[in-house]
Structure formats: structure tokens, C-alpha cells
Design an enzyme around this catalytic site. Sequence first.
Site, short mmCIF file in Angstrom:
data_model
loop_
_atom_site.label_atom_id
_atom_site.label_comp_id
_atom_site.label_asym_id
_atom_site.label_seq_id
_atom_site.Cartn_x
_atom_site.Cartn_y
_atom_site.Cartn_z
CG ASP A 261 -29.05 -39.65 -4.11
OD1 ASP A 261 -29.15 -38.66 -2.97
OD2 ASP A 261 -29.73 -39.17 -4.74
C1 BGC Z 1 -31.80 -37.55 -2.77
C2 BGC Z 1 -31.18 -36.04 -3.24
C3 BGC Z 1 -31.22 -35.71 -1.92
C4 BGC Z 1 -30.52 -36.87 -0.48
C5 BGC Z 1 -30.55 -35.78 0.88
C6 BGC Z 1 -32.43 -37.87 -1.54
O1 BGC Z 1 -33.23 -39.03 -0.96
O2 BGC Z 1 -32.19 -38.57 -4.10
O3 BGC Z 1 -31.30 -35.88 -4.56
O4 BGC Z 1 -30.04 -34.16 -2.10
O5 BGC Z 1 -31.05 -37.39 -0.67
O6 BGC Z 1 -31.63 -35.07 1.27
#
Ligand code: BGC
Length: 746
Positions: A261
Amino acid sequence: MKKLISSLAVCISLSATALTPAYLDDSLPIEDRVEDALSRMTLREKINIIHAQSKFSAPGVPRLGIPEIWCTDGPMGVRPEVLWDEWDQAKWTNDSCTAFPSLTALAATWNPDMAELYGKSIGAEARFRNKSVILGPGINIYRTPLNGRNFEYMGEDPYLISQMVVPYVHGVQSNGVAACVKHFALNNNEVNRHTSNPIVDDRTLYEIYLPGFRAAAQEGEAWSFMGGYNLFRGEHASYNPILMNQILKGEWDWDGAVISDWGAVHDTKTAVSGGLDMEFGSWTNGLTNGQSNAYDNYFLADPYYNGIVDGTYSTDELDDKVRRVLRLTFRTAMDRNRPFGAMGSDEHVAACREVGEEGVVLLQNRGDILPIDLSKVNKIAVIGENAIKMMTVGGGSSSLKARYEVTPLDGLRNRVGDKAEIIYARGYVGDPTGEYNGVVTGQNLDDPRSPEELRDEAIKIARDADVVLFFGGLNKSNHQDCEDTDRESMALPYGQDELIEALAAANPNLCVINISGTGVAMPWTDKVPAIMQAWYLGNETGNALASLLTGDVNPSGKLPYTYYASLDQVGAHKLGEYPGHPGVDELGNEVFDMPYNEGIFVGYRFTDKNKLKPTFPFGHGLSYTTFDYGKASINKTEGTADDTFTVTVPVTNSGNREGKEIVQLYISDLKSSVDRPVKELKGFKKVSLAPGETTDVTFEIKRDALSFFDADRHEWICEPGSFEALVGSSSADIRSKVRFNIKNSK
Ligand code: BGC
């Protein structure tokens, strides 16, 4: 001369073939191409492809013509472009997408065909925008109604999730775009999401929190997975040796790439050994702050390179990561045969509308207030901020720049036309902002009036109308269905409960349409005859809702989670220690310990066990017609665990209009050596029936449906004894049951 020219041509073509490196020859198996590409890459090139070069891309291998990997959120539409190294909008004018309904809405369709259509459509949009990976679907379990991201997930039941995630993944990947199934695993709350430390036993993990992911990996063959922010048994999920190495890549034998993530990596050593393949978003909190152009400092960049050069790390793990990233690239950006995709097409708009119409759940309809009969109604009062608020903007990383959005009020006006008068009153002011991450809705929802003035106006028009439609709920602002924050309570915000009660007193023909991605407390259910659970439905929100409210479409969604009356009915709150308490993990880090004391008893498994009556049970949903169930029968009443039992039940549309019913099969293990749920969902079928029509609905029951996970033996066990197959219209509305016996199984 002619002869000379032709033999020259053969020569050139032969030598062209000989010169084509194996990794570019798409007639060869991917594994051969991967090995060939790997053998040509320098150490620096290998390091480069396993971490980001910008907010959403990794560089590929320019020298070898191996393209960049571009990722995009996910999971309900393709995110608008941000700058290379900033979260700010890139201000492109060609990146508005089709905004699809929230994944909770998709789950509420209980229709795998809808999941495939959804995946296919969103994948085509991602492909058109040249993305290799779409960061979705999200499938974390709905453990608490307070989780700020429930709307991005598919509810509380591992079986339902498994059935819905597989076709979604297949649909996306049919475009040559990888699904990235997230957030693996146990990322079930947003509060303290970087330090949350779920304490979960193996049985609970395998029975409740893993099945959806396992289905996505094994049946869905998802090409990528995203690790969560949270911890698990001493390590962060994104490079957790148990989750990634032992389970995902070991037990499930999965060959895809694990993507962190954004900002979930904190250390090189464990990122190297813990099964992470690509590092993204480091030095950010995933949403906002970040360190500029820090890519060389990423944990899997220079620190890893230097560690290999000085002998701290071997190249074994690196080669495994590179192979996985190459596989991802060959399956996506280097697939010359992948379709070109499409963006904002009529088909995608139709898919958006169809999923929305199938996902909305009619919770209550006393006195048949709905559908609105336009031949009898003269004046419709529409009340509530959610009737006019655009909701595709907001909620965190899933926020979109939609091509357009039809609000409920506009949808109704379009549908009703001059057949009735529609009068609108706001009733309350909740969140008048319409901006997320630089994308604006363009609406100005400021209202200077006092709460009393707004309320009085609403009551006045309600008194005067034939029917009152109240559109309220949550709205994707902080604490109201939004990433990085959980809700603070189950109550509706902005004084909506009081307003609803006042409207009910003013006019008995009231319908509350609750727009949210999670359950809210509804203390007024006795006073409000009709209640509809609508979700965030994307572009076509208003049109889909208008079709349902006026009866053009017969509601057929069912709840993918238990609609609790209060937090006391939720295991995580009643027994567990949500939102955790400060502690220190095995490595001395400050964490928020979160014991999952309710174990496998999540959702209806908890309310069943404790004989609690939720406001609406899991699997509940009404129709404008009625369905009668006949007696369930079984092909045999005794057999071994390796046999297939077949349960059949006749279902009849006993009303006077066409409708779809979701017939559910639950299994109950009547006597077991371990504590088992009263019943568990193990099958469902959505059938469409004309008035008076009867169909036989058949379910197959195999070993999987009867087994529990024995943590000591680390295997699924089906014990001999009596079981019951329960067939019903919801988890609390079992219409027929049949008993069978398992003898001599392992
Ligand atoms: C989220 C993810 C997301 C990523 C990219 C993170 O803050 O938890 O689900 O895909 O950001 O934007």
C-alpha cells in the site's frame, strides 16, 4: 533478379527472427520470456523495476524496451491523473471516468454476472487510459459498521465475497489489466490504520478473513495483490512473512506480484524477506504528505542495492521479485493482443446503471408505499441533502472525477416529468464542500439558513405532499464513509434522526432512502413505513434510484452485511477492544493492539449465536412482488464427505409482477467438536421469475461447505454427524430445511 530479391527477403526475415530476443517473442510461454528478460538485466535494472519512479508508476527497463507499469485507483472508477511526484491534480482534461457504484452495492446484487460486467467495464476504462494495474477490488471483511472504507468492500461474509470477487477479477483481467486485490489482510478499520495490530487466531483467519483473498488468488488468478497498512503478528501486512510468503505464495502457490500500500513500507530487511515485490508511495501517508522525489531512497531502492553489493542480501529474493514484476508486465503492458479498452462508453453507463439498480435494497415497505404510483400521486416532497449532493468526489483514494453525475433529485425530475409536482427542501446542512484532492463537483451547497429554518421548511412541504422521499445518510466526508477515518458512532449525523421523526409525524407516507456504504442506526424504523438502502451509485445514481422508486425496476438487492441496531450487537465492539489499545509489538514498536475476541463470530454469526435481533438481517431485501418457497428436498440423506449432496427447492413468484429473488443456502453443523456458527452461507442463486412462475433452485453441497478449519492440524475438517441445509430468503427468514448425515469422513 526476381529470384535474388526473394532470397534476400527470406534472409532478412530469418535473421529478424533470430535477432528477436526470447522475452519479446510472444509465441513463447511467459515463464521462458521472464527467464530470458531476467538474464539480460543488470543489478541496477532489477532494483529499479521493484519500486516506484513516481506516485503511481514503476519504470520498467528502458534499455530492453520493457515498458513502465502504471497503476491507478480503484476500485470504483479510474482515478484522475495526479502530478508525477505530487498528489495534486495533473489537470488533464481527458481523464474523467465512468464512476461505478460502490463495491458494497455490487455485493448487494448477489449476482456474479454483475461482478463480471463491473470488472470488465472498469478494466476497459483502465486499459483505455493505458494502466497496467487497477488498485482494486477491496475485499476486507465488514467487521464493524464504523470502518470508514466499508463502502469500498463487499460485506461481511467470506462466501459471498468469494463468489463476487472472482468474476470481478476475471472481468478486469480480460482487458490485459491486472486487478490488485486489497488490502491483504486484516485491514478492517481506518482508525490507527498504520499501527493497528489485529490479534487473530488461525481458525478465525482461515475461516473469515482469508477465503475471499484465497478465491481471488486461486480461482480468480489475480495478477497482483496489495498488502495492508496494519500489522499482523509482529510485522506490517505489506511484507508480512506469514501472509505473503507462507500463505499467499506458499499454501496458495500464487505467482503474482505483491504491491505495497502507498506508504506501507518501513524497513528494507523485512521488505526484502517478507514477500513484498513492489514498493509504492513511501514517505507518504498514502493520501497526502510526501517527501519529494525520494524514489532512490525507497527501502527497496538504494538501501537494497547497496545491501546486495556489500553482501548483506543475496540476490535470491531479488530475482523472485523481479520475476513476479516481469510476469505482471508480460500479462499486461506487454500483451500485444490485449484489447484497446474504452472510456465513458454507453455500455459502461448501462453497466453502472444496471449494477446500481440490482444492488439497491428495499428494507421495508409497509402499506406498499412504494413504488410510487404516478397515476395517483400529485405532489412529491423530496427532502434531504443527499438528494442534491454529488458523491463521486470524496472518500479518499477512491474519489473520482466522474464524467457526470445524476443526483437523486435530478433523476426523479427526469423520470417524473410533468406527471407529478416535485418540491424540494434541504432539511439539514451536512457537508456543503464538493472537493477532494483538487477535484471539484462544481456544486455550491452553502446554505446560510439556520437548522430550524431548514427543518421548518421541510416539515411544511412534507405536510402538503402525497408522498415524502427523504434522501439522507452519509456522504464520504471525514468520519462519514471516508478513508483514513472511521465513523465515530453508528448514528446518522447532522440531526437527521430528529428530522426523520418530525417528517414521519408530518406525513405517514414517508420513505427514507439511506445513502451510505455501511449500516447506520435507524431508531425510527417503527415510524417510517418505507426504507430503502441505496449506496453510492456513481454516474447514474439518480436515474437508478428513480427507476426503483417509481417501479420501472423491481428492487432485487439484499444486504451483504448485518444491519445492526446498535454497536452492542457487533462482536468487535461488544467483546473486542475496538479501536484497540496502545501496546508494544515484538519489535518494540508502538502499536494499537486489537484483539479479535469475537473470533469467527462476525456479522450474523455473532447475532445468531447471541440471539440478537438486528434492525435488518444479513441477506434481507424485499421486492415489489412476493416469493413462496416450497419444501426443500435432498438427493440423499446420508453419505460421506466426498459425496455431493444436492438440495432443491421450488420457488414461486406469488405476486403480480416480474421480480428477482436471491435464494440463499445456509449450512448448520448440528453437533461438532468445536464451537461452530449456528449457520453459514454456502450457496445462493438469483433467479428471475414472471408472475405465477415457479422454478426449481438447486444447490450442490460438497465437503468445503461442511468443514471448519482445525488450527492445530492446520487443515479443513469435515466431521461425521448430522447437518442441516437451510434454504431461505434471508439469514433470518429460513423457509425450508432438510437434514442429512455424514458418515466416516476424515
Ligand atoms: C489506499 C489504497 C490506494 C492507495 C493509492 C492508499 O492510501 O489505502 O487503497 O490504492 O492509497 O492511492
